[in-house]
Structures are given as structure tokens and as C-alpha cells.
Design a protein around this motif. Structure first.
Motif, short mmCIF file in Angstrom:
data_model
loop_
_atom_site.label_atom_id
_atom_site.label_comp_id
_atom_site.label_asym_id
_atom_site.label_seq_id
_atom_site.Cartn_x
_atom_site.Cartn_y
_atom_site.Cartn_z
N HIS A 128 -6.89 -5.57 -2.54
CA HIS A 128 -7.59 -4.61 -3.40
C HIS A 128 -8.47 -5.34 -4.42
O HIS A 128 -9.59 -4.89 -4.71
CB HIS A 128 -6.57 -3.72 -4.12
N MET A 129 -7.98 -6.44 -4.93
CA MET A 129 -8.76 -7.21 -5.90
C MET A 129 -10.00 -7.80 -5.25
O MET A 129 -11.07 -7.88 -5.89
CB MET A 129 -7.89 -8.32 -6.49
N GLU A 130 -9.89 -8.22 -4.00
CA GLU A 130 -11.03 -8.81 -3.31
C GLU A 130 -12.14 -7.80 -3.05
O GLU A 130 -13.30 -8.18 -2.85
CB GLU A 130 -10.57 -9.43 -1.99
N GLU A 131 -11.82 -6.52 -3.07
CA GLU A 131 -12.82 -5.47 -2.88
C GLU A 131 -13.30 -4.90 -4.21
O GLU A 131 -13.99 -3.88 -4.24
CB GLU A 131 -12.25 -4.36 -2.00
N THR A 132 -12.94 -5.54 -5.31
CA THR A 132 -13.33 -5.09 -6.65
C THR A 132 -14.30 -6.08 -7.24
O THR A 132 -14.03 -7.28 -7.31
CB THR A 132 -12.08 -4.96 -7.54
N ASP A 133 -15.47 -5.60 -7.68
CA ASP A 133 -16.55 -6.49 -8.11
C ASP A 133 -16.39 -6.98 -9.55
O ASP A 133 -16.20 -8.16 -9.78
CB ASP A 133 -17.90 -5.79 -7.94
N ALA A 134 -16.51 -6.10 -10.50
CA ALA A 134 -16.58 -6.50 -11.91
C ALA A 134 -15.18 -6.62 -12.50
O ALA A 134 -14.48 -5.63 -12.70
CB ALA A 134 -17.42 -5.49 -12.71
N ASP A 167 0.82 -1.21 0.00
CA ASP A 167 0.00 0.00 0.00
C ASP A 167 0.85 1.26 0.00
O ASP A 167 0.46 2.29 -0.58
CB ASP A 167 -0.94 -0.01 1.20
N ALA A 168 2.02 1.20 0.63
CA ALA A 168 2.92 2.36 0.60
C ALA A 168 3.43 2.59 -0.82
O ALA A 168 3.51 3.74 -1.28
CB ALA A 168 4.08 2.13 1.56
N TRP A 189 -9.08 -1.13 -10.00
CA TRP A 189 -9.61 -1.55 -8.70
C TRP A 189 -10.62 -0.55 -8.16
O TRP A 189 -10.45 0.67 -8.27
CB TRP A 189 -8.46 -1.71 -7.70
N ASP A 190 -11.65 -1.08 -7.53
CA ASP A 190 -12.68 -0.23 -6.93
C ASP A 190 -12.15 0.55 -5.72
O ASP A 190 -12.78 1.51 -5.27
CB ASP A 190 -13.88 -1.08 -6.50
N ALA A 202 -6.31 -9.38 -20.42
CA ALA A 202 -7.29 -8.84 -19.47
C ALA A 202 -7.57 -9.89 -18.41
O ALA A 202 -7.91 -11.03 -18.72
CB ALA A 202 -8.58 -8.47 -20.19
N SER A 203 -7.45 -9.51 -17.14
CA SER A 203 -7.49 -10.50 -16.07
C SER A 203 -8.62 -10.26 -15.08
O SER A 203 -9.18 -9.17 -14.98
CB SER A 203 -6.16 -10.51 -15.32
N ALA A 204 -8.90 -11.33 -14.31
CA ALA A 204 -9.90 -11.24 -13.26
C ALA A 204 -9.43 -10.38 -12.10
O ALA A 204 -10.22 -10.03 -11.22
CB ALA A 204 -10.25 -12.64 -12.75
N SER A 205 -8.16 -10.01 -12.07
CA SER A 205 -7.66 -9.09 -11.05
C SER A 205 -7.94 -7.64 -11.41
O SER A 205 -7.50 -6.73 -10.72
CB SER A 205 -6.16 -9.29 -10.85
N CYS A 206 -8.69 -7.43 -12.50
CA CYS A 206 -9.06 -6.11 -13.00
C CYS A 206 -7.84 -5.31 -13.43
O CYS A 206 -7.72 -4.11 -13.18
CB CYS A 206 -9.88 -5.33 -11.97
#
Length: 413
Positions: free
Chosen positions: A78-84, A46-47, A404-405, A369-373
Motif C-alpha cells: 500500500h505504501m508503494e502505491e502512495t505518492d506524497a 489486506d483481510a 495511503w492512496d 510523521a513517516s514516509a509510509s504516510c
């Protein structure tokens, strides 16, 4: 927090992973290396991300790429908090793309990316590009809009064959712009030739029950527009229809090698077919000539001369690269495998499910293009600098878009 250790830790691990791949592939030895681990924690990640975001805000994303290497596992929170997630993507130019967020049964926008600018396309549900890169199809609210180039002057709109707009799971268009195929679990498989639609699946002449509800429906059209291939979970294989003379006629069936049909794609010359069947996260991709499939039936063995292109991955997406190479995306892994089979040209780890691939011969760039957005922009012709990527002879990633959302807006890294 001190972020100076970020690159050193990541590159040392990447080098060990690359060494492991070379042991396995070149020297036919084993390896105990964990190929996906990353010891960098969320706090450090995150830093680093905060600095990358700040540089993006200042229009200096290239400096972010020079200072910090991107990564996957430390950012999973971050990916786990991203929906689409990203489910479709094509290249329109060196830094120009169409990207869709969300699967066929989910809500999610189609985005037009041009350099640093991202524009949402209201009402657009999906898109396709012909193999010769000349024609673009947009799945819109009123029907399919086909144009020469993206929203080019020469365009036509064909109304949908059903009452509601179709959000594609598969979407393909022929090199003359006159034929296309669209498929999802709700509507099955539809073929458009000129201004007329034909329903290819479900279809009673190949034993389908109209009341059945098949899932994981997918389809592809040959670049010359003469053949359509399609399958679904629990189908006996990939069906191949000859549609060159109007009414579709069954040409043959590619039997399953693994459990269930999962992905299908024609080669650029319209003479061969890549058929992927999968078992859980693994799979097998074969490459068969259309001539060898003529007259084959359900549950027939795959033709003896069909090559085993890849025997590892469940193919979420495939792109064809120069030199008869199929770049196949699995669950975090990708293999660039010769169509004839054998030793891979390269493998590359991206971290999460790889849903869509495209290659543009003009810019010589590829996207993943990946599922990790994340949308990875790659030079598939150049080897990555040692320690910058993971895999066997991995390619050079130029940059990536991140959606990421948890971010206020997408960033480039």
C-alpha cells in the motif's frame, strides 16, 4: 480469511525483538534476531485492513485498535502505491494536528486534523510552531502569516522576499513570534525579523558562490530569536549566525563528525545546539554549547566538551522530550537519547523514514510523521504493553492516522 492469528504472530515477533534489544543494550551481548522481519503476508494483512476500514466507516476506529495491532511490513504494497509521504507535522492539541504531504519540491496538501475531521488548507505550503507553543506561522500564497495560536485573532502577514511562495524544507519561528527562518534548496536560507528579510545563505562573506546550487539545505532558529544555524550537503559543517543585532554575524561553525550536515536544532534554552551529520543511512548527533562554538571556523574540530548524543542515526527529524532527551528519527528507527549521550531512554521501530517529530508538553503527547504516510500519536511517558511495539523499552502508541492512496479516505487505527 481467518484473521485470528494476526495479533498472536505479531506480538510473538515483537517480544523477540524487544528481547534482542535488551540483550544488546542491557547485557552487551549479541543477537541473531532479524529486527524488521514479519512473516504475515499481504493477503492476511489486506483481510485485517478491510475490517479496520469497515470499523472506521462505522465510527468505531477504537474497536479496530482493540481487535487488531497495526503493523508496517505486511502493508508495504500500500505504501508503494502512495505518492506524497508525510514530511512535516505539529501538535495543536491532544487530537489536533497540522500535517503536510509531499516534500518541499513536490506537490502535496497541508491538512488540519481535529479529532475525526480532516480539512485541507488551500494554498498553504508549510507551517511552524514556536517552542513555547504560542505562535504559529503558515507559509501562504501571499507570504508568511504569523498568529498567536492557530489562525488566532492577533496576526500579521509578511510578503515573501522572492517572487513565488516558498514551500519550506525547514521552517522555524522564535518564542516572541517576531523572527523566523525558512529554507529550501531553491531559495537558500532566509531570516525574517519583524518585517525585514535577510538572506543568510548563499552569502559571499562566508565563501559562498552565488552560482552554486547547494542541496539538502536546512536551518533552525533559536527560541530566543538571537541565533540561526544552517547547513547543506557538502558544507564544511553547520554555520551558526548571531542575528541579535540586525545584520547577521558568523558566530561559529560546528564541524562535521560524519560526512555531511543533515539536521540541526537548538535546545529550548537557546544555549545549546544539536548538529547531525550523516554518512548514507547512518549518522552522528553532537550537542555543543553556543559558547564553545564562539569563534570556531570551517573545518575546525567539534569542541572537546560537545556531547555525542547519538552515534547511529541519520536524523530526518528530532523532538526534545522532558529530561533532556532528544528523540531522533532515522530510516525506520528512532532513538530517544540523552543529550549528554550514553544509554538510550528508549528506542522504537516504526518501519520507514521518520521525517518529522513534535512533542506537546500540555497534552504530553508526541507525534511521528513517516514516509509510509502514517502519523503516529504516541505517549512517550508510558511503556508499551509487552509485544505491542518493537524496540528497547518502546513507548505506547495511542493510535495512528493512515493516508495511503489505496484507501478511499484516511483512517485511524
Amino acid at each position: 480469511m481467518d484473521t485470528k492469528s494476526w495479533n498472536a504472530i505479531g506480538r510473538a515477533k515483537n517480544e523477540r525483538v524487544c528481547d534482542a534489544f535488551e540483550d544488546i543494550i542491557d547485557r552487551e551481548a549479541g543477537s541473531d534476531e532479524d529486527l524488521t522481519s514479519d512473516e504475515r503476508d499481504e493477503e492476511l494483512a489486506d483481510a485485517v485492513l478491510a475490517k479496520v476500514v469497515a470499523l472506521n466507516d462505522e465510527g468505531r476506529w477504537r474497536e479496530a485498535r482493540e481487535q487488531f495491532d497495526p503493523a508496517h511490513k505486511p502493508f508495504i504494497h500500500h505504501m508503494e502505491e502512495t505518492d506524497a509521504h508525510l514530511t512535516a507535522a505539529i501538535i495543536l492539541g491532544a487530537d489536533v494536528f497540522l500535517v503536510r504531504r509531499g516534500d518541499w519540491d513536490e506537490e502535496g496538501p497541508v491538512l488540519y486534523i481535529d479529532g475525526d475531521t480532516i480539512t485541507e488548507l488551500p494554498g498553504i505550503q508549510g507551517f511552524a510552531i514556536s517552542r513555547n507553543r504560542q505562535w504559529i506561522a503558515l507559509a501562504g500564497p501571499e507570504g508568511v502569516v504569523v498568529s498567536e495560536g492557530f489562525r488566532g485573532a492577533s496576526s500579521r502577514t509578511v510578503a515573501w522576499p522572492v517572487d513565488e511562495p516558498i514551500r519550506p524544507n525547514s521552517f522555524g519561528i522564535s518564542d516572541d513570534g517576531q523572527s523566523l527562518v525558512v529554507a529550501n534548496d531553491e531559495v537558500g536560507v532566509w531570516l525574517l525579523r519583524g518585517d525585514s528579510w535577510n538572506k543568510l545563505m548563499p552569502r559571499t562573506d562566508i565563501g559562498d558562490d552565488e552560482d552554486d546550487a547547494p542541496d539538502v539545505v536546512h536551518a533552525a532558529i533559536s527560541p530566543d530569536g538571537n541565533f540561526v544555524a544552517y547547513g547543506w550537503q557538502d558544507a564544511p559543517g553547520h554555520y551558526v549566525d548571531d542575528v541579535s543585532k540586525g545584520a547577521p554575524k558568523l558566530h561559529g561553525v560546528v564541524g562535521t563528525v560524519s560526512d555531511t550536515p543533515y539536521h540541526v536544532m537548538f535546545t529550548g534554552d537557546s544555549k545549546r545546539l544539536l548538529s547531525n551529520t550523516r554518512h548514507m543511512q547512518n549518522g552522528v548527533t553532537v550537542c555543543a554549547t553556543l559558547e564553545s562554538l564562539r569563534g570556531t571556523e570551517e573545518y575546525d574540530d567539534v569542541p572537546e566538551d560537545a556531547a555525542r548524543t547519538d552515534e547511529y542515526l541519520r536524523a530526518y527529524g528530532i523532538a526534545l522530550l522532558p529530561g533532556d532527551i532528544a528523540w531522533i528519527g532515522g530510516a525506520g528507527w528512532s532513538h530517544a537519547a540523552p543529550l549528554a549521550g550514553g544509554k538510550p531512554a528508549f528506542t522504537q521501530l516504526f518501519g520507514s523514514t521518520l521525517n518529522a517529530f513534535d512533542y506537546d508538553p500540555k497534552s504530553k503527547r508526541a507525534i511521528v510523521a513517516s514516509a509510509s504516510c502514517m502519523l503516529h500519536v504516541v505517549d512517550p511517558h508510558s511503556a508499551a504493553e509487552r509485544g505491542r511495539e518493537r524496540g528497547y523499552k518502546p513507548r505506547r502508541e495511542l493510535y495512528r492516522w493512515i493516508f495511503w492512496d489505496t484507501l478511499q479516505k484516511p483512517i485511524r487505527w
